[in-house]
Write a protein that holds these residues in place. Structure first.
Motif, PDB file in Angstrom:
ATOM      1  N   ASP A 110      -2.014   4.538   8.166  1.00  0.00           N
ATOM      2  CA  ASP A 110      -1.233   5.506   9.519  1.00  0.00           C
ATOM      3  C   ASP A 110      -1.054   6.152   8.715  1.00  0.00           C
ATOM      4  OD1 ASP A 110      -1.312   3.787  11.203  1.00  0.00           O
ATOM      5  OD2 ASP A 110       0.488   3.203  11.089  1.00  0.00           O
ATOM      6  N   ILE A 111      -1.336   7.843   8.757  1.00  0.00           N
ATOM      7  CA  ILE A 111      -0.869   9.190   8.433  1.00  0.00           C
ATOM      8  C   ILE A 111      -1.205  10.382   8.459  1.00  0.00           C
ATOM      9  CG2 ILE A 111      -4.393   9.360   7.961  1.00  0.00           C
ATOM     10  CD1 ILE A 111      -3.871  10.604   5.570  1.00  0.00           C
ATOM     11  N   GLU A 112      -0.225  11.143   8.255  1.00  0.00           N
ATOM     12  CA  GLU A 112      -0.419  12.310   9.418  1.00  0.00           C
ATOM     13  C   GLU A 112      -0.940  13.457   8.765  1.00  0.00           C
ATOM     14  OE1 GLU A 112       3.367  15.724  10.698  1.00  0.00           O
ATOM     15  OE2 GLU A 112       3.835  13.199   8.592  1.00  0.00           O
ATOM     16  N   LEU A 113      -2.007  13.981   9.698  1.00  0.00           N
ATOM     17  CA  LEU A 113      -3.160  14.971   8.736  1.00  0.00           C
ATOM     18  C   LEU A 113      -2.601  16.501  10.056  1.00  0.00           C
ATOM     19  CD1 LEU A 113      -6.186  13.046   9.346  1.00  0.00           C
ATOM     20  CD2 LEU A 113      -4.954  14.318   6.815  1.00  0.00           C
ATOM     21  N   PRO A 114      -2.292  16.916  10.028  1.00  0.00           N
ATOM     22  CA  PRO A 114      -2.158  18.343  10.240  1.00  0.00           C
ATOM     23  C   PRO A 114      -3.225  18.967  11.248  1.00  0.00           C
ATOM     24  CG  PRO A 114      -2.223  19.280   8.115  1.00  0.00           C
ATOM     25  CD  PRO A 114      -2.298  17.388   7.743  1.00  0.00           C
TER      26      PRO A 114
ATOM     27  N   ARG B 239       2.584   4.752   6.877  1.00  0.00           N
ATOM     28  CA  ARG B 239       1.935   2.918   6.507  1.00  0.00           C
ATOM     29  C   ARG B 239       1.165   2.522   5.818  1.00  0.00           C
ATOM     30  NH1 ARG B 239       3.704  -0.406  11.343  1.00  0.00           N
ATOM     31  NH2 ARG B 239       4.573  -1.405  10.405  1.00  0.00           N
ATOM     32  N   ILE B 240       0.997   1.453   5.161  1.00  0.00           N
ATOM     33  CA  ILE B 240       0.175   0.376   5.242  1.00  0.00           C
ATOM     34  C   ILE B 240       0.041  -0.468   5.889  1.00  0.00           C
ATOM     35  CG2 ILE B 240      -1.370   0.336   2.819  1.00  0.00           C
ATOM     36  CD1 ILE B 240      -0.259   2.602   1.509  1.00  0.00           C
ATOM     37  N   GLY B 241      -1.238  -1.314   5.918  1.00  0.00           N
ATOM     38  CA  GLY B 241      -1.554  -2.331   6.372  1.00  0.00           C
ATOM     39  C   GLY B 241      -2.972  -2.990   5.321  1.00  0.00           C
ATOM     40  N   VAL B 242      -2.227  -3.679   4.239  1.00  0.00           N
ATOM     41  CA  VAL B 242      -2.469  -4.810   3.672  1.00  0.00           C
ATOM     42  C   VAL B 242      -3.336  -6.122   4.081  1.00  0.00           C
ATOM     43  CG1 VAL B 242      -3.508  -5.930   1.394  1.00  0.00           C
ATOM     44  CG2 VAL B 242      -1.907  -3.581   2.159  1.00  0.00           C
ATOM     45  N   GLY B 243      -5.004  -6.109   4.333  1.00  0.00           N
ATOM     46  CA  GLY B 243      -5.339  -7.078   4.503  1.00  0.00           C
ATOM     47  C   GLY B 243      -5.647  -8.148   3.373  1.00  0.00           C
ATOM     48  N   LEU B 244      -6.612  -9.020   3.569  1.00  0.00           N
ATOM     49  CA  LEU B 244      -7.018 -10.460   2.524  1.00  0.00           C
ATOM     50  C   LEU B 244      -8.608 -10.118   1.562  1.00  0.00           C
ATOM     51  CD1 LEU B 244      -5.104 -13.942   4.051  1.00  0.00           C
ATOM     52  CD2 LEU B 244      -4.352 -11.978   2.490  1.00  0.00           C
TER      53      LEU B 244
ATOM     54  N   SER C 267       9.368  -2.145   4.366  1.00  0.00           N
ATOM     55  CA  SER C 267       9.173  -1.404   3.633  1.00  0.00           C
ATOM     56  C   SER C 267       7.655  -0.595   4.711  1.00  0.00           C
ATOM     57  CB  SER C 267       7.995  -2.749   2.583  1.00  0.00           C
ATOM     58  OG  SER C 267       7.171  -2.459   2.058  1.00  0.00           O
ATOM     59  N   GLN C 268       7.281   0.278   3.805  1.00  0.00           N
ATOM     60  CA  GLN C 268       6.206   0.988   3.947  1.00  0.00           C
ATOM     61  C   GLN C 268       4.561   0.024   4.496  1.00  0.00           C
ATOM     62  OE1 GLN C 268       7.130   4.648   1.673  1.00  0.00           O
ATOM     63  NE2 GLN C 268       5.888   5.294   3.550  1.00  0.00           N
ATOM     64  N   VAL C 269       4.972  -1.260   3.740  1.00  0.00           N
ATOM     65  CA  VAL C 269       3.570  -1.763   3.534  1.00  0.00           C
ATOM     66  C   VAL C 269       4.041  -3.195   4.572  1.00  0.00           C
ATOM     67  CG1 VAL C 269       2.229  -3.222   2.152  1.00  0.00           C
ATOM     68  CG2 VAL C 269       2.778  -0.707   0.904  1.00  0.00           C
ATOM     69  N   ALA C 270       3.175  -3.233   4.621  1.00  0.00           N
ATOM     70  CA  ALA C 270       2.605  -4.807   5.902  1.00  0.00           C
ATOM     71  C   ALA C 270       1.549  -5.179   5.327  1.00  0.00           C
ATOM     72  CB  ALA C 270       2.073  -4.090   7.350  1.00  0.00           C
ATOM     73  N   MET C 271       2.047  -6.776   5.087  1.00  0.00           N
ATOM     74  CA  MET C 271       1.293  -7.313   4.609  1.00  0.00           C
ATOM     75  C   MET C 271       0.379  -8.060   5.640  1.00  0.00           C
ATOM     76  SD  MET C 271       0.844  -6.372   1.840  1.00  0.00           S
ATOM     77  CE  MET C 271      -0.661  -7.350   0.926  1.00  0.00           C
TER      78      MET C 271
END
Length: 413
Positions: free
Chosen positions: A202-206, A279-284, A313-317
């Protein structure tokens, strides 16, 4: 274009002709100097041979221009520019290429200085005639090779962008196209059989133009490569379902669990270092076209399934929600778990109490305080829950079922 080629004296012409006929010594000095430069020191033998050939051509064009009074021909310049284009694919930095020209011209100037030491009559001609032209010649040649380098770099970027788009379509729409996947990945210079793990960000881009947006994503991908311990060219990026996707390479033969833990640490460092990443989601870890798609889907589910309001945490596993995911995807298990909370639906305070109880780590005192009720009231509600469900909140099995039921209730469908 090289201009103002000087007319040289007969004595200097004779000595220049001797150098042009046997340039080995000066070319070898130039080659040895270049091989010590950053960007040149670890090149493959075939690339080193190519650089030696470029030195031969450049020195030859210099001597030829002095002897004939004419600039290099169009064909000679085309050959020369081709070396610049090849440096892009050989991954020699442009800064190193330009520095090589400065040092190369210095070696040629040292050769001419030696001529002046042997013959004092040449000193003025070398200082006031040859040195200005030397600087002009190599400046023009450096500009020419820089232009060809940048043009090739731009074309390569467009070509890689087209390949990335093609790879995106294969992964998400035709994952059974194994040959197309292999050919596209290998055309990008990557190993198609190596496993990878996806990060969904999830990223904020102007507000940007399309070009500016791509540059910003490239900048973030470059920063991500450093924190993910990957070479920039080994990190594959895409934009999918409103998120920045990064496929990071994994060490072949490593376990899924170890890669998962390592990626969690690196993703945490990345989130802390780049403020635009929310936030960052991480797959397998997975492999192949379908595996690349699966790890992306897992990374996105990890983001969607983990509530933003928990202050975690900002990281979701994805590995942290495996059990919930299994229940969610198994229709019978999901219906059973959903039915548990439906039995409490007529008394909404019971669902709120159960939710708070799990949020407070199953500590009754803290739960009562969070709800603003007396501990006896909390105990009554807990007993009521047990009675309605036929459950025991001291039973690990029931704790797991109710915890998953509450997570399924919060998760997006």
């Amino acid at each position: 274009m090289i201009v103002s080629i000087p007319t040289i004296s007969a004595s200097l012409r004779e000595r220049t002709a001797l150098l042009a006929a046997n340039p080995t010594a000066v070319n070898e000095r130039m080659y040895e100097t270049l091989m010590s430069l950053e960007g040149y020191e670890n090149l493959m033998p075939s690339v080193r041979q190519d650089i030696a050939a470029s030195i031969d051509l450049t020195a030859g064009l210099w001597f030829q221009s002095l002897l004939t009074g004419r600039p290099p021909s169009a064909d000679d310049m085309d050959r020369f520019r081709e070396f610049g284009r090849r440096r892009v694919h050989q991954r020699v930095p442009l800064q190193s290429v330009l520095r090589a020209f400065r040092l190369g011209s210095r070696e040629i100037w040292r050769t001419y200085i030696a001529l002046g030491e042997d013959d004092g009559s040449l000193v003025d001609e070398l200082l006031f005639v040859i040195s200005p032209y030397l600087f002009d010649f190599f400046d023009v040649m450096a500009q020419s090779i820089a232009q060809s380098y940048l043009e090739e770099q731009y074309q390569q970027a467009r070509w890689r962008e087209a390949l990335r788009h093609q790879l995106y379509n294969i992964v998400f729409y035709t994952p059974d196209d194994h040959d197309g996947f292999r050919e596209t990945v290998e055309a990008l210079g990557l190993d198609s059989t190596a496993p990878r793990v996806a990060l969904a960000i999830d990223i904020e881009l102007p507000e940007h133009t399309s070009y500016e947006r791509e540059r910003e994503l490239d900048r973030i991908a470059l920063a991500s490569a450093r924190h993910l311990a990957a070479a920039p060219g080994d990190l594959v990026r895409a934009w999918h379902r409103g998120r920045l996707i990064l496929w990071a390479p994994c060490l072949r033969g490593d376990s899924i669990n170890r890669i998962d833990r390592l990626t969690a640490e690196r993703a945490g460092a990345l989130a802390a270092a780049v403020p635009e990443l929310h936030r960052i989601g991480v797959g397998l870890m997975n492999e192949g076209a379908s595996g690349w798609a699966a790890t992306v889907d897992e990374a996105i589910r990890a983001l969607d399934f983990t509530p933003k309001s928990q202050g975690q945490s900002q990281v979701a596993m994805y590995s942290s929600i495996l059990i919930e995911e299994s229940a969610r995807l198994a229709s019978n298990a999901r219906r059973y778990l959903v039915s548990l909370l439906e039995q409490l639906a007529n008394e909404p305070e019971l669902v709120a109490t159960l939710q708070t109880y799990f949020e407070q780590g199953q500590r009754r005192g803290q739960s009562a305080a969070a709800l603003g009720i007396h501990p006896n009231t909390l105990n009554y509600r807990m007993e009521r829950i047990e009675a309605l469900l036929g459950a025991s909140l001291d039973d690990v099995g029931w704790i797991e079922k109710l915890d998953i039921a509450l997570k399924l209730r919060r998760a997006p469908t």
